[in-house]
Design an enzyme around this catalytic site. Structure first.
Site, PDB file in Angstrom:
ATOM      1  N   LYS A 126       0.855  -1.210   0.000  1.00  8.69           N
ATOM      2  CA  LYS A 126       0.000   0.000   0.000  1.00  8.69           C
ATOM      3  C   LYS A 126       0.886   1.253   0.000  1.00  8.69           C
ATOM      4  CE  LYS A 126      -3.467  -2.647   2.447  1.00  8.69           C
ATOM      5  NZ  LYS A 126      -4.763  -2.658   3.058  1.00  8.69           N
ATOM      6  N   GLU A 168     -11.465 -10.594  -1.376  1.00 12.24           N
ATOM      7  CA  GLU A 168     -11.114  -9.806  -0.192  1.00 12.24           C
ATOM      8  C   GLU A 168     -12.372  -9.183   0.399  1.00 12.24           C
ATOM      9  OE1 GLU A 168      -6.800  -8.570  -0.149  1.00 12.24           O
ATOM     10  OE2 GLU A 168      -7.834  -6.980  -1.218  1.00 12.24           O
ATOM     11  N   SER A 224      -6.801  -9.526   6.423  1.00  7.97           N
ATOM     12  CA  SER A 224      -6.170  -9.844   7.714  1.00  7.97           C
ATOM     13  C   SER A 224      -5.524 -11.231   7.739  1.00  7.97           C
ATOM     14  CB  SER A 224      -7.180  -9.683   8.855  1.00  7.97           C
ATOM     15  OG  SER A 224      -7.606  -8.325   8.938  1.00  7.97           O
TER      16      SER A 224
HETATM   17  C1  PEP Z   1      -4.959  -5.926   1.393  1.00  6.76           C
HETATM   18  O1  PEP Z   1      -4.315  -4.907   1.380  1.00  6.76           O
HETATM   19  O2  PEP Z   1      -5.355  -6.381   0.319  1.00  6.76           O
HETATM   20  C2  PEP Z   1      -5.266  -6.587   2.665  1.00  6.76           C
HETATM   21  C3  PEP Z   1      -5.898  -7.717   2.638  1.00  6.76           C
HETATM   22  O3  PEP Z   1      -4.842  -5.974   3.809  1.00  6.76           O
HETATM   23  P1  PEP Z   1      -4.706  -6.657   5.277  1.00  6.76           P
HETATM   24  O4  PEP Z   1      -3.957  -7.942   5.086  1.00  6.76           O
HETATM   25  O5  PEP Z   1      -3.966  -5.675   6.098  1.00  6.76           O
HETATM   26  O6  PEP Z   1      -6.098  -6.902   5.770  1.00  6.76           O
END
Ligand code: PEP
Length: 250
Positions: free
Chosen positions: A10, A165, A211
């Protein structure tokens, strides 16, 4: 198919921090060959990291792409640019881009085509909100997102990865249970077989994100339709990310 583990950095890490993270990762992942490993650093680090990774199997991804080749699109990045700095993959339609930057299923579709035009591999993110899950609209939402994102693709779909996701699981510490994730992954697999020829549909990797951590990857990877993970927060810690890459399904 070889599982795919992707680290989405990110908007984190400057040049020095990215450098340090990759040097550690390179060491920790020496000899780890049970997954294909991809990291998506900020654009400013990609070229530098490409050189650091020259003798490593770790590959690079862009976090976004514009569908045009070049032109008056201030702040955007093209497929040609990403390919020229060593990217092999592009993350498209991440829920943060949909939420904060107006990404739609239509722009995701244009970006998928632009990615493939430059011989890059798209990682298309889909996922439902908490409200949609509670309203039992998850599978309908995912079907719409996948169908529209992949419209017109044909057998080129085989080079694509879908990242499921759930929006309520991203950066919140709440992971979908392996059973919740598997139900959606299985429905995506069935949809792919409806939309595309079987040979191509079976090649598509369906990875889970939300997560993912060192302590939950093993149970997620035990599910038959979970082909890898898209990892946000935990990809910024070399030890955690390395443990995720070295998952042991159970
Ligand atoms: C992501 O950035 O796609 C993500 C799943 O973030 P996290 O693992 O922090 O939830």
């Amino acid at each position: 198919m070889l599982p795919l583990i992707v680290g989405n950095w990110k908007m984190n890490t400057d040049l020095c921090q990215g450098d340090a993270l990759v040097l550690k990762l390179r060491e920790l992942l020496k000899g780890a060959d049970s997954a294909e490993v991809v990291i998506a650093p900020p654009f400013t680090s990609i070229h530098h990291l490409y050189h650091l990774l020259a003798d490593s199997p770790i590959k690079l991804a862009g976090q976004n792409i514009h569908w045009e080749k070049n032109g008056a699109y201030t702040g955007e990045i093209s497929g040609e640019m990403l390919a020229s700095v060593g990217c092999k993959y592009v993350i498209i339609g991440h829920s943060e881009r949909r939420q904060y930057f107006g990404e739609t299923d239509e722009t995701v579709n244009k970006k998928v085509f632009a990615t493939l035009r430059h011989s890059l591999k798209p990682i298309v993110c889909v996922g439902e909100s908490l409200q949609e899950r509670e309203g039992r609209k998850t599978l309908k939402k995912i079907k719409t997102q996948v169908t529209q994102a992949l419209a017109g693709l044909g057998s080129a779909v085989k080079d694509l990865t879908i990242a499921y996701e759930p929006v309520w699981a991203i950066g919140t510490g709440k992971t979908a249970s392996p059973q919740q994730a598997e139900e959606v992954h299985n429905s995506i697999r069935e949809l792919l077989f409806e939309l595309f020829d079987a040979e191509s549909a079976k090649e598509v990797r369906i990875i889970y994100g939300g997560s993912v951590k060192a302590d939950n990857i093993d149970e997620l990877m035990a599910e038959p339709n979970i082909d890898g993970a898209l990892v946000g927060g935990a990809s910024l810690k070399a030890e955690d990310f390395a443990r995720i890459v070295k998952f042991q399904p159970r």
